[in-house]
Design a protein around this motif. Structure first.
Motif, PDB file in Angstrom:
ATOM      1  N   UNK A 215      -3.388  12.682   3.759  1.00 20.09           N
ATOM      2  CA  UNK A 215      -3.937  13.016   5.078  1.00 20.09           C
ATOM      3  C   UNK A 215      -3.802  11.789   5.963  1.00 20.09           C
ATOM      4  N   UNK A 216      -3.208  11.961   7.146  1.00 19.52           N
ATOM      5  CA  UNK A 216      -3.006  10.848   8.074  1.00 19.52           C
ATOM      6  C   UNK A 216      -3.557  11.251   9.435  1.00 19.52           C
ATOM      7  N   UNK A 217      -4.356  10.361  10.029  1.00 22.96           N
ATOM      8  CA  UNK A 217      -5.022  10.675  11.286  1.00 22.96           C
ATOM      9  C   UNK A 217      -4.798   9.550  12.293  1.00 22.96           C
ATOM     10  N   UNK A 218      -4.604   9.928  13.570  1.00 26.29           N
ATOM     11  CA  UNK A 218      -4.449   8.912  14.586  1.00 26.29           C
ATOM     12  C   UNK A 218      -4.078   9.491  15.929  1.00 26.29           C
ATOM     13  N   UNK A 219      -3.598   8.605  16.830  1.00 25.65           N
ATOM     14  CA  UNK A 219      -3.204   9.070  18.152  1.00 25.65           C
ATOM     15  C   UNK A 219      -1.839   8.553  18.576  1.00 25.65           C
ATOM     16  N   UNK A 220      -1.655   7.245  18.718  1.00 29.49           N
ATOM     17  CA  UNK A 220      -0.398   6.712  19.243  1.00 29.49           C
ATOM     18  C   UNK A 220       0.481   6.192  18.107  1.00 29.49           C
ATOM     19  N   UNK A 221       1.656   6.806  17.933  1.00 28.11           N
ATOM     20  CA  UNK A 221       2.640   6.330  16.950  1.00 28.11           C
ATOM     21  C   UNK A 221       1.995   6.101  15.579  1.00 28.11           C
ATOM     22  N   UNK A 222       1.194   7.020  15.118  1.00 26.68           N
ATOM     23  CA  UNK A 222       0.351   6.693  13.969  1.00 26.68           C
ATOM     24  C   UNK A 222       1.040   6.825  12.618  1.00 26.68           C
ATOM     25  N   UNK A 223       2.320   7.217  12.603  1.00 22.56           N
ATOM     26  CA  UNK A 223       3.173   7.051  11.422  1.00 22.56           C
ATOM     27  C   UNK A 223       4.453   6.403  11.931  1.00 22.56           C
ATOM     28  N   UNK A 224       4.698   5.146  11.584  1.00 22.62           N
ATOM     29  CA  UNK A 224       5.803   4.432  12.215  1.00 22.62           C
ATOM     30  C   UNK A 224       6.409   3.395  11.274  1.00 22.62           C
ATOM     31  N   UNK A 225       7.614   2.914  11.609  1.00 19.71           N
ATOM     32  CA  UNK A 225       8.264   1.879  10.827  1.00 19.71           C
ATOM     33  C   UNK A 225       9.660   2.276  10.388  1.00 19.71           C
ATOM     34  N   UNK A 226      10.311   1.401   9.618  1.00 18.25           N
ATOM     35  CA  UNK A 226      11.720   1.605   9.270  1.00 18.25           C
ATOM     36  C   UNK A 226      11.956   1.983   7.802  1.00 18.25           C
ATOM     37  N   UNK A 227      10.916   2.331   7.069  1.00 19.04           N
ATOM     38  CA  UNK A 227      11.104   2.716   5.667  1.00 19.04           C
ATOM     39  C   UNK A 227      11.929   3.994   5.546  1.00 19.04           C
ATOM     40  N   UNK A 228      12.477   4.194   4.369  1.00 20.72           N
ATOM     41  CA  UNK A 228      13.040   5.486   3.985  1.00 20.72           C
ATOM     42  C   UNK A 228      11.920   6.216   3.254  1.00 20.72           C
ATOM     43  N   UNK A 229      11.233   7.097   3.964  1.00 19.73           N
ATOM     44  CA  UNK A 229       9.977   7.633   3.464  1.00 19.73           C
ATOM     45  C   UNK A 229       9.985   9.156   3.443  1.00 19.73           C
ATOM     46  N   UNK A 230       9.422   9.712   2.376  1.00 18.54           N
ATOM     47  CA  UNK A 230       9.273  11.155   2.223  1.00 18.54           C
ATOM     48  C   UNK A 230       7.792  11.501   2.235  1.00 18.54           C
ATOM     49  N   UNK A 231       7.434  12.473   3.077  1.00 13.43           N
ATOM     50  CA  UNK A 231       6.054  12.946   3.182  1.00 13.43           C
ATOM     51  C   UNK A 231       6.052  14.420   2.771  1.00 13.43           C
ATOM     52  N   UNK A 232       5.549  14.708   1.590  1.00 13.63           N
ATOM     53  CA  UNK A 232       5.532  16.087   1.091  1.00 13.63           C
ATOM     54  C   UNK A 232       4.102  16.611   1.045  1.00 13.63           C
ATOM     55  N   UNK A 248       0.804  13.052  27.844  1.00 13.07           N
ATOM     56  CA  UNK A 248       0.464  13.145  26.430  1.00 13.07           C
ATOM     57  C   UNK A 248      -0.635  12.169  26.019  1.00 13.07           C
ATOM     58  N   UNK A 249      -1.391  12.595  25.019  1.00  7.49           N
ATOM     59  CA  UNK A 249      -2.401  11.720  24.450  1.00  7.49           C
ATOM     60  C   UNK A 249      -1.790  10.731  23.464  1.00  7.49           C
ATOM     61  N   UNK A 250      -0.662  11.113  22.855  1.00  8.72           N
ATOM     62  CA  UNK A 250      -0.055  10.236  21.867  1.00  8.72           C
ATOM     63  C   UNK A 250       1.124  10.888  21.191  1.00  8.72           C
ATOM     64  N   UNK A 251       1.532  10.291  20.052  1.00  4.99           N
ATOM     65  CA  UNK A 251       2.765  10.659  19.363  1.00  4.99           C
ATOM     66  C   UNK A 251       2.524  10.540  17.859  1.00  4.99           C
ATOM     67  N   UNK A 252       2.946  11.528  17.108  1.00  3.52           N
ATOM     68  CA  UNK A 252       2.689  11.510  15.668  1.00  3.52           C
ATOM     69  C   UNK A 252       3.582  10.485  14.974  1.00  3.52           C
ATOM     70  N   UNK A 253       4.880  10.588  15.173  1.00  2.00           N
ATOM     71  CA  UNK A 253       5.843   9.737  14.464  1.00  2.00           C
ATOM     72  C   UNK A 253       6.578   8.814  15.430  1.00  2.00           C
ATOM     73  N   UNK A 254       6.851   7.591  14.958  1.00  2.00           N
ATOM     74  CA  UNK A 254       7.677   6.648  15.712  1.00  2.00           C
ATOM     75  C   UNK A 254       8.529   5.854  14.729  1.00  2.00           C
ATOM     76  N   UNK A 255       9.574   6.480  14.178  1.00  2.00           N
ATOM     77  CA  UNK A 255      10.429   5.769  13.227  1.00  2.00           C
ATOM     78  C   UNK A 255      11.262   4.697  13.920  1.00  2.00           C
TER      79      UNK A 255
END
Length: 375
Positions: A215-232, A248-255
């Motif tokens: 479970x991931x919670x947030x508002x601005x770019x709250x899942x971000x970075x340069x990993x090779x990542x799988x979210x199942x 907008x209030x924010x953004x979920x992903x910012x790879x």
């Protein structure tokens, strides 16, 4: 990540109350150890009966080998240590450096609400010796070692913009993960801006990470970075905001996937919900850092339910007009829900059935198969 001057809804009271109640229930459900009546560690043993010779028990109430996670980590030189964390709130910053490989952290009660590692630094928080922490330094937990695994633990950063109007660097990371073969099962990641920093140690290092039933919670770019990542089978939740007049209030992903990395973030069989009004969040925006202007952010979201909180008409936007999202590697496949409606096809790139065959956990993780024992 760039600052986004917004005041978040306070979550600290909820977090503290849920931890306190959860810990009490967990401790009440397991009888105390016979020796000294000390607090239990549930089915994961006790200091008197260890899982392995390299198992340490952590209990903030004093019944383990250590009362803090940081102290336990400091004692685990080398590879292959397991920390079993008793229910409680561990208010501290913790770093697992690159030398402490193959570490495992286990929440003893098997409920992540009971075991919380939390602190409240932000990027703009003044450091004792001068300067500020910056985004990376704000992390409550930092994991650089390869082979790290966590189960049933909450990683949080409860710094709030509303409490610190004088600070403009509002990024506040709950956890920064840089190691290869990092796995998180049934964990929670709580914060606001930049909650989960899924990254790598260097531009040329393709750190593989796996998040299952998290479970991931947030508002601005709250899942971000340069990993090779799988979210199942993960749940992403956007928090409400009371200070903004418009989306907008924010953004979920910012790879920020390195250009040489053929694979970035894969979200599969997930769920995206929101506390905010409909269409007030974007699904993603690409992060091309000033330190790597050759980055080509990559995100694939497939077989995922998106609630109405996601803007279905224009789910993507730019972080910088110099790097438009259309030039990056964003795609979707067979998503459902109001937030996944394809109203403007040009705004929602879709994989073909043939392309989707390569958008799998195995393709992203290669010769590494994470443990699948926890469902």
């Amino acid at each position: 990540m760039p600052s986004h001057p917004q005041l978040p809804l306070s979550r600290r009271g909820f977090l503290t109350a849920s931890v306190t109640a959860g810990a009490a229930l967990a401790l009440a459900s397991v009888p105390a150890r016979a020796a000294g009546g000390k607090r239990p560690f549930g089915r994961h043993g006790s200091p008197a009966a260890r899982l392995t010779p390299k198992t340490l028990y952590v209990d903030p109430h004093g019944s383990g080998d250590f009362t803090s996670v940081r102290a336990a980590v400091a004692a685990t030189t080398g590879s292959g240590w397991t920390l079993v964390l008793a229910p409680g709130t561990y208010r501290e910053t913790v770093a697992v450096d690159a030398t402490r490989t193959q570490a495992t952290w286990i929440g003893a009660s098997e409920d992540p609400r009971d075991v919380v590692v939390v602190y409240d630094n932000a990027a703009g928080t003044p450091k004792p010796g001068g300067g500020t922490y910056g985004t990376t330094g704000s992390a409550t937990t930092t994991v650089q070692a390869d082979g790290f695994t966590a189960r049933w633990i909450t990683f949080a950063n409860d710094w709030l913009r509303a409490d610190h109007p004088e600070i403009t660097g509002t990024q506040a990371v709950a956890i920064k993960v840089q190691g290869d073969r990092s796995a998180f099962h049934h964990c929670r990641f709580l914060g606001h801006q930049d909650t989960l920093y899924a990254d790598s140690m260097a531009l040329t290092v393709f750190a593989r990470q796996y998040y299952a039933h998290c479970y991931v919670e947030g508002d601005v770019d709250f899942v971000f970075g340069r990993a090779r990542a799988v979210y199942e089978n993960c749940h992403f939740r956007t928090v409400n905001r009371t200070d903004l007049a418009a989306a907008p209030y924010g953004f979920v992903f910012a790879p920020s996937t390195a250009g040489a990395n053929p694979l970035g973030y894969l979200v599969a069989r997930g769920r995206i919900t929101s506390e905010a009004p409909d269409s007030h969040y974007k699904l993603a925006r690409p992060w091309v850092p000033s330190s790597d202007t050759t980055a080509r952010p990559m995100l694939t979201v497939r077989d995922t339910w998106m609630g109405p909180g996601i803007d279905a008409v224009a789910p993507y936007t730019n972080m910088s007009d110099a790097f438009p999202w259309q030039n990056q590697r964003f795609a979707e496949y067979r998503n459902t829900g109001d937030g996944a409606r394809i109203t403007v096809p040009a705004n929602r790139p879709q994989l073909t059935d043939e392309q989707a065959k390569s958008a799998t956990r195995a393709a992203y993780l290669g010769d590494w198969t994470p443990w699948q024992g926890v469902r």
